[in-house]
Design an enzyme around this catalytic site. Structure first.
Site, PDB file in Angstrom:
ATOM      1  N   LYS A 123      -7.685 -15.014  -1.846  1.00 59.66           N
ATOM      2  CA  LYS A 123      -6.538 -15.463  -1.106  1.00 59.66           C
ATOM      3  C   LYS A 123      -6.396 -14.763   0.290  1.00 59.66           C
ATOM      4  O   LYS A 123      -6.439 -15.439   1.307  1.00 59.66           O
ATOM      5  CB  LYS A 123      -5.227 -15.394  -1.673  1.00 59.66           C
ATOM      6  CG  LYS A 123      -4.982 -16.589  -2.859  1.00 59.66           C
ATOM      7  CD  LYS A 123      -3.556 -16.272  -3.502  1.00 59.66           C
ATOM      8  CE  LYS A 123      -3.573 -17.163  -4.716  1.00 59.66           C
ATOM      9  NZ  LYS A 123      -4.351 -16.824  -5.741  1.00 59.66           N
ATOM     10  N   ILE A 124      -6.320 -13.437   0.269  1.00 58.30           N
ATOM     11  CA  ILE A 124      -6.602 -12.794   1.466  1.00 58.30           C
ATOM     12  C   ILE A 124      -7.785 -12.776   2.375  1.00 58.30           C
ATOM     13  O   ILE A 124      -7.943 -12.951   3.510  1.00 58.30           O
ATOM     14  CB  ILE A 124      -6.184 -11.258   1.158  1.00 58.30           C
ATOM     15  CG1 ILE A 124      -4.929 -10.989   0.501  1.00 58.30           C
ATOM     16  CG2 ILE A 124      -6.252 -10.383   2.808  1.00 58.30           C
ATOM     17  CD1 ILE A 124      -4.455  -9.535   0.068  1.00 58.30           C
TER      18      ILE A 124
ATOM     19  N   SER B  88      -7.473  -2.934   1.999  1.00 55.78           N
ATOM     20  CA  SER B  88      -7.353  -3.216   0.765  1.00 55.78           C
ATOM     21  C   SER B  88      -6.917  -2.087  -0.010  1.00 55.78           C
ATOM     22  O   SER B  88      -5.864  -1.645  -0.300  1.00 55.78           O
ATOM     23  CB  SER B  88      -8.736  -3.791   0.394  1.00 55.78           C
ATOM     24  OG  SER B  88      -8.588  -4.224  -1.115  1.00 55.78           O
ATOM     25  N   ARG B  89      -8.131  -1.208  -0.464  1.00 55.57           N
ATOM     26  CA  ARG B  89      -7.815   0.082  -1.060  1.00 55.57           C
ATOM     27  C   ARG B  89      -8.676   1.148  -0.601  1.00 55.57           C
ATOM     28  O   ARG B  89      -9.882   0.871  -0.338  1.00 55.57           O
ATOM     29  CB  ARG B  89      -8.030  -0.292  -2.630  1.00 55.57           C
ATOM     30  CG  ARG B  89      -7.029  -1.053  -3.521  1.00 55.57           C
ATOM     31  CD  ARG B  89      -5.673  -0.119  -3.408  1.00 55.57           C
ATOM     32  NE  ARG B  89      -4.715  -1.009  -4.147  1.00 55.57           N
ATOM     33  CZ  ARG B  89      -3.918  -1.851  -3.692  1.00 55.57           C
ATOM     34  NH1 ARG B  89      -3.975  -2.190  -2.312  1.00 55.57           N
ATOM     35  NH2 ARG B  89      -2.947  -2.310  -4.222  1.00 55.57           N
TER      36      ARG B  89
ATOM     37  N   ASP C 199      -6.360   1.111   7.035  1.00 55.40           N
ATOM     38  CA  ASP C 199      -4.756   1.086   6.549  1.00 55.40           C
ATOM     39  C   ASP C 199      -4.679   1.627   4.936  1.00 55.40           C
ATOM     40  O   ASP C 199      -3.500   1.864   4.631  1.00 55.40           O
ATOM     41  CB  ASP C 199      -4.319  -0.308   6.364  1.00 55.40           C
ATOM     42  CG  ASP C 199      -2.743  -0.315   6.292  1.00 55.40           C
ATOM     43  OD1 ASP C 199      -2.170   0.092   7.105  1.00 55.40           O
ATOM     44  OD2 ASP C 199      -2.394  -1.177   5.282  1.00 55.40           O
TER      45      ASP C 199
ATOM     46  N   GLU D 184      -4.747   9.056  -0.257  1.00 58.84           N
ATOM     47  CA  GLU D 184      -3.371   8.688   0.322  1.00 58.84           C
ATOM     48  C   GLU D 184      -2.349   9.033  -0.291  1.00 58.84           C
ATOM     49  O   GLU D 184      -1.086   9.298   0.017  1.00 58.84           O
ATOM     50  CB  GLU D 184      -3.384   7.387   0.666  1.00 58.84           C
ATOM     51  CG  GLU D 184      -3.256   6.471  -0.365  1.00 58.84           C
ATOM     52  CD  GLU D 184      -3.056   4.755   0.004  1.00 58.84           C
ATOM     53  OE1 GLU D 184      -2.186   4.047  -0.169  1.00 58.84           O
ATOM     54  OE2 GLU D 184      -4.029   4.621   1.112  1.00 58.84           O
TER      55      GLU D 184
ATOM     56  N   HIS E 244      -0.805   2.341   5.284  1.00 58.83           N
ATOM     57  CA  HIS E 244      -0.718   1.364   4.092  1.00 58.83           C
ATOM     58  C   HIS E 244       0.638   0.325   4.322  1.00 58.83           C
ATOM     59  O   HIS E 244       1.281  -0.009   3.351  1.00 58.83           O
ATOM     60  CB  HIS E 244      -0.343   2.051   2.862  1.00 58.83           C
ATOM     61  CG  HIS E 244      -0.956   1.216   1.647  1.00 58.83           C
ATOM     62  ND1 HIS E 244      -1.736   1.786   0.326  1.00 58.83           N
ATOM     63  CD2 HIS E 244      -0.911  -0.262   1.310  1.00 58.83           C
ATOM     64  CE1 HIS E 244      -1.906   0.698  -0.273  1.00 58.83           C
ATOM     65  NE2 HIS E 244      -1.432  -0.339   0.133  1.00 58.83           N
ATOM     66  N   GLN E 245       0.536  -0.222   5.592  1.00 58.59           N
ATOM     67  CA  GLN E 245       1.673  -1.229   6.181  1.00 58.59           C
ATOM     68  C   GLN E 245       1.015  -2.513   6.327  1.00 58.59           C
ATOM     69  O   GLN E 245       1.850  -3.449   6.650  1.00 58.59           O
ATOM     70  CB  GLN E 245       2.140  -0.495   7.351  1.00 58.59           C
ATOM     71  CG  GLN E 245       1.116  -0.862   8.730  1.00 58.59           C
ATOM     72  CD  GLN E 245       1.899  -0.173   9.950  1.00 58.59           C
ATOM     73  OE1 GLN E 245       1.737   1.049  10.233  1.00 58.59           O
ATOM     74  NE2 GLN E 245       2.434  -1.304  10.479  1.00 58.59           N
ATOM     75  N   ALA E 246      -0.214  -2.959   5.667  1.00 60.68           N
ATOM     76  CA  ALA E 246      -0.609  -4.326   5.962  1.00 60.68           C
ATOM     77  C   ALA E 246       0.244  -5.145   5.474  1.00 60.68           C
ATOM     78  O   ALA E 246       0.454  -6.356   5.716  1.00 60.68           O
ATOM     79  CB  ALA E 246      -1.950  -4.507   5.551  1.00 60.68           C
TER      80      ALA E 246
END
Length: 336
Positions: free
Chosen positions: A153-154, A232-233, A257, A262, A294-296
């Site tokens: 989807k992304i 993503s990760r 991101d 993290e 990590h704000q996406a």
């Protein structure tokens, strides 16, 4: 019944409190779930956690001893959860299977454009009334090639934007997405994608098979002036190998991101501390690298969907229903 929610951001708190108001009381904490904070959950049957929560063996043991039975994680990813231990201890664990893919896809493009057009450097300069253009030259994306690793989807939403830019589309996934094929995407092997793409964006989940999918070999295959984006990760990229390539002067830009180490850093204010992570400290010094925390996913639309789904997961648990978001207990195998 009161729900205990860990790792709640200030912007999220009123949304969570409003969403739960009609069903349960909720206590929101800004601290993340760790071995140190797990004892706070004692007496709470249901807790909610964020993506950076530690849900490994020791934390799960502490939660179980304190009476917790249900964990509602406010994220799609669940690589932070030891599912086998959770099932053995009798937990019910649910996640958010879906939220706005546009939030992440649009932010990935924000990172790509920021590094391509040197937005951060330009902004910092103009704050000092330095209006020179030296070192700010980017390049048109129209006619260039984008490589999309992961076309769910992304990845599809990211691809639609790339199509709007007029880019050539390369994709890699275990299955082809017909919508991406219709847009003109050509599915290729990873090595070809790494070698040919001018811009690479990662949209695969973090699994054992995708850990360091962008490792030293893949980085060496990439064009010297390629742009790499990861929303993503963090574990998808071998960060040490990436730093090595950046030190060699490679890549037009890197937008991250997420970061593989993290946990314990992102979402927290470390500005008055000496950060002990030498790799991250080195990474943020490169002028062609932009790192965000990590704000996406962090739009009102996406966060609203995440919270609504979390509330529904809790209601399903309370009413004895097994929704599609339940990870533990595992779904029974289909009959032969």
């Amino acid at each position: 019944m009161e729900i205990l929610a860990f790792g709640v951001q200030a912007d999220e708190k009123p949304l969570i409190e409003k969403a739960f108001a009609a069903h349960h009381d909720v206590r929101c904490l800004d601290v993340f779930l760790t071995e140190d904070t797990a004892p706070i959950a004692a007496g709470y049957e249901i807790i909610s956690t964020s993506v950076n929560a530690d849900l490994g063996n020791r934390v799960l043991q502490t939660l179980a001893a304190g009476g917790t039975q249900m964990i509602a994680q406010r994220s799609t990813g669940f690589n932070n959860i030891d599912l086998q231990v959770a099932e053995r201890l009798g937990f019910t664990i649910a996640r958010v299977s879906y939220y706005s893919p546009y939030s992440v896809a649009e932010f990935a493009w924000t990172l790509a454009m920021a590094v391509n057009r040197r937005i951060v450097r330009a902004s910092n300069r103009t704050r000092d009334f330095d209006f020179r253009l030296d070192g700010l030259m980017g390049r048109d994306l129209r006619g260039r090639t984008v490589g999309v690793l992961g076309t769910g989807k992304i990845g599809e939403a990211f691809t639609r934007i790339a199509h709007g830019f007029g880019m050539n589309l390369l994709g890699w996934d275990i299955t082809q997405n017909p919508a991406c094929v219709e847009l003109g995407m050509k599915y290729v092997e990873k090595d070809q994608l790494f070698a040919e793409a001018d811009l690479i964006s990662l949209h695969v989940p973090l699994l054992p098979a995708t850990q360091h999918i962008v490792g030293a070999d893949a980085l060496r295959m990439m064009k010297d002036d390629a742009i790499l984006v990861n929303s993503s990760r963090g574990g998808l990229i071998d960060t040490e190998a990436l730093v090595t390539e950046l030190r060699a002067g490679r890549f037009a830009g890197v937008g991250l991101d997420v970061y593989e180490a993290e946990a314990g850093l992102f979402f927290l204010d470390k500005s008055l501390e000496v950060v002990q992570d030498d790799t991250l400290a080195r990474l943020v010094t490169f002028p062609n690298v932009v790192v965000t925390s990590h704000q996406a996913y962090y739009t009102r639309d996406a966060v609203g969907q995440i919270i609504d789904t979390t509330v529904q997961n809790v209601l399903d648990y309370r009413e004895g229903r097994r929704g599609e978001n339940v990870l533990v207990p595992a779904a029974p195998a289909p009959a032969p």
